[in-house]
Enzyme design. Structure first.
Site, PDB file in Angstrom:
ATOM      1  N   SER A 103      -4.593   6.725   6.998  1.00 30.90           N
ATOM      2  CA  SER A 103      -5.061   5.468   6.407  1.00 30.90           C
ATOM      3  C   SER A 103      -6.451   5.082   6.880  1.00 30.90           C
ATOM      4  O   SER A 103      -7.258   4.557   6.098  1.00 30.90           O
ATOM      5  CB  SER A 103      -4.072   4.347   6.719  1.00 30.90           C
ATOM      6  OG  SER A 103      -3.912   4.189   8.120  1.00 30.90           O
ATOM      7  N   LYS A 120       3.215   6.227  19.163  1.00 29.98           N
ATOM      8  CA  LYS A 120       2.587   6.211  17.838  1.00 29.98           C
ATOM      9  C   LYS A 120       1.130   5.776  17.942  1.00 29.98           C
ATOM     10  O   LYS A 120       0.266   6.292  17.231  1.00 29.98           O
ATOM     11  CB  LYS A 120       3.346   5.289  16.887  1.00 29.98           C
ATOM     12  CG  LYS A 120       2.790   5.358  15.465  1.00 29.98           C
ATOM     13  CD  LYS A 120       3.578   4.532  14.481  1.00 29.98           C
ATOM     14  CE  LYS A 120       2.978   4.661  13.081  1.00 29.98           C
ATOM     15  NZ  LYS A 120       3.683   3.819  12.091  1.00 29.98           N
ATOM     16  N   GLY A 146       0.839  -1.190   0.000  1.00 23.87           N
ATOM     17  CA  GLY A 146       0.000   0.000   0.000  1.00 23.87           C
ATOM     18  C   GLY A 146       0.872   1.237   0.000  1.00 23.87           C
ATOM     19  O   GLY A 146       1.997   1.231  -0.504  1.00 23.87           O
ATOM     20  N   MET A 161       2.514   2.903   2.485  1.00 20.48           N
ATOM     21  CA  MET A 161       3.781   2.797   3.204  1.00 20.48           C
ATOM     22  C   MET A 161       4.687   1.729   2.599  1.00 20.48           C
ATOM     23  O   MET A 161       5.901   1.919   2.479  1.00 20.48           O
ATOM     24  CB  MET A 161       3.525   2.488   4.680  1.00 20.48           C
ATOM     25  CG  MET A 161       2.878   3.625   5.440  1.00 20.48           C
ATOM     26  SD  MET A 161       3.867   5.139   5.446  1.00 20.48           S
ATOM     27  CE  MET A 161       5.319   4.586   6.327  1.00 20.48           C
ATOM     28  N   GLY A 162       4.113   0.593   2.232  1.00 22.16           N
ATOM     29  CA  GLY A 162       4.912  -0.470   1.641  1.00 22.16           C
ATOM     30  C   GLY A 162       5.587  -0.030   0.358  1.00 22.16           C
ATOM     31  O   GLY A 162       6.766  -0.330   0.116  1.00 22.16           O
ATOM     32  N   GLU A 168      -8.374  -0.271  11.012  1.00 20.06           N
ATOM     33  CA  GLU A 168      -7.557  -0.832  12.091  1.00 20.06           C
ATOM     34  C   GLU A 168      -8.007  -0.347  13.467  1.00 20.06           C
ATOM     35  O   GLU A 168      -7.271  -0.462  14.439  1.00 20.06           O
ATOM     36  CB  GLU A 168      -6.084  -0.462  11.880  1.00 20.06           C
ATOM     37  CG  GLU A 168      -5.440  -1.114  10.680  1.00 20.06           C
ATOM     38  CD  GLU A 168      -3.963  -0.767  10.561  1.00 20.06           C
ATOM     39  OE1 GLU A 168      -3.131  -1.676  10.733  1.00 20.06           O
ATOM     40  OE2 GLU A 168      -3.650   0.413  10.294  1.00 20.06           O
ATOM     41  N   ASN A 214      -1.915   7.887  16.541  1.00 19.39           N
ATOM     42  CA  ASN A 214      -2.901   7.348  15.603  1.00 19.39           C
ATOM     43  C   ASN A 214      -4.301   7.263  16.206  1.00 19.39           C
ATOM     44  O   ASN A 214      -5.297   7.451  15.498  1.00 19.39           O
ATOM     45  CB  ASN A 214      -2.464   5.962  15.119  1.00 19.39           C
ATOM     46  CG  ASN A 214      -1.334   6.039  14.118  1.00 19.39           C
ATOM     47  OD1 ASN A 214      -1.194   7.013  13.393  1.00 19.39           O
ATOM     48  ND2 ASN A 214      -0.508   4.998  14.070  1.00 19.39           N
TER      49      ASN A 214
END
Length: 309
Positions: free
Chosen positions: A256, A185, A9, A11-12, A268, A189
């Site tokens: 995201s 983090k 995605g 980040m990947g 998530e 988030n």
């Protein structure tokens, strides 16, 4: 070092693209046919502060991967970690390392089902990245990558990973206690992702309002209070400073979770706000704002078909 990016995605692709650009042996692995096909046909279109360019990099489905990797960098959502790693189980070798730079809590526990603790690296990254459309990624900010062996040892292989990531521009640091960074983090988030997902407002638009700022600060303090109760020395004011900086510097960023809500996809939320709520309940700590955002985003994603457009 032969590297697989599992989860291509935003980040990947950013990590895979910049690693490939520095001459590393990298393959992107994903389940999205439009993403895999576009990258293989036209390359990865990457825009950073250094400009726009097209990077030739292989993208594959898991079943197409036959070579044993030295390193797997896991960028899937935590909800997909087990199935994603299962899809590569046949090529995970006795020396293969797995690095998680995912959001949320509990990623190391999932990875332990596939490789032993001494081959697990856990970490965090705060680089921004947006998937504009298949094969097109934009990242217009800088950040830091922090990593640590799951067993706490600083090995030569860990140093190799640090050097490779730093050489590609990811400012990688080996830290003795990455859990501080992980929880900070999560706090970031739990505020930014959940608030933008629930409001459908970009980060800067949330930060333009006193209400958005107040909610973000409350969530950051609640999450850090849970970390502190677990003897993890996260700092709420550090998180708040970062949030307020991102409100300005990454004003156009759509986190995201917000992108998932806009795309009617599973978020998530259960592994970020939800994980904090569950941990808080174990410890007898009240996290009311974090809990409300958890329930609100959960309610939204259970009713995508009923949302008023």
């Amino acid at each position: 070092m032969k590297t697989l990016i599992l989860g291509a995605g935003a980040m990947g692709c950013l990590y895979g693209g910049l690693l490939k650009e520095r001459g590393n042996d990298v393959i992107l692995v994903d389940v999205s046919k439009p993403q895999v096909d576009e990258i293989n046909k036209n390359g990865l279109a990457l825009e950073t502060a250094e400009g726009k360019r097209n990077i030739k990099i292989k993208a594959k489905f898991a079943q197409e991967v036959t070579e044993q990797p030295d390193l797997i960098i896991l960028f899937t959502k935590t909800i997909h970690s087990k199935s994603a790693l299962s899809s590569l189980k046949a090529i995970i070798g006795p020396e293969t390392m797995v690095l998680s730079l995912q959001n949320g809590l509990g990623n190391d526990e999932v990875i332990k089902e596939f490789v032993p603790t001494d081959r697990i690296i856990i970490g965090t990254t705060n680089f921004p990245s947006d998937l504009l459309k298949p094969g097109n990624v934009r990242s217009l900010g800088k950040g830091t990558t922090k990593i640590m062996s799951c067993n706490g040892e600083v090995t030569e292989k860990l140093k190799q990973v640090e050097m490779m990531l730093s050489d590609a521009g990811f400012n990688c640091i080996i830290t003795e206690d990455v859990f501080v960074s992980i929880w900070e983090k999560v706090a970031f988030n739990a505020a930014c992702n959940a608030l933008t997902a629930a409001s459908r407002l970009k980060l800067g638009d949330v930060g333009k309002t006193d209400e958005g700022k107040e909610l973000a600060r409350s969530i950051a303090r609640e999450v850090v209070s849970v970390a502190n109760a677990r003897n993890i020395h996260a700092n709420a004011e550090n998180v708040i400073k970062l949030i307020e900086l991102d409100f300005v510097e990454h004003a156009e960023h759509m986190p995201s979770m917000m992108q998932d809500v806009l795309g009617n996809r599973t978020t998530e939320i259960d592994f970020i706000n939800g994980a904090v709520v569950r941990e808080a309940e174990k410890l007898g700590i009240s996290v009311p704002v974090t809990n409300v955002l958890y329930k609100l985003v959960s309610m939204i994603q259970k009713n995508y078909e009923n949302l008023i457009k």
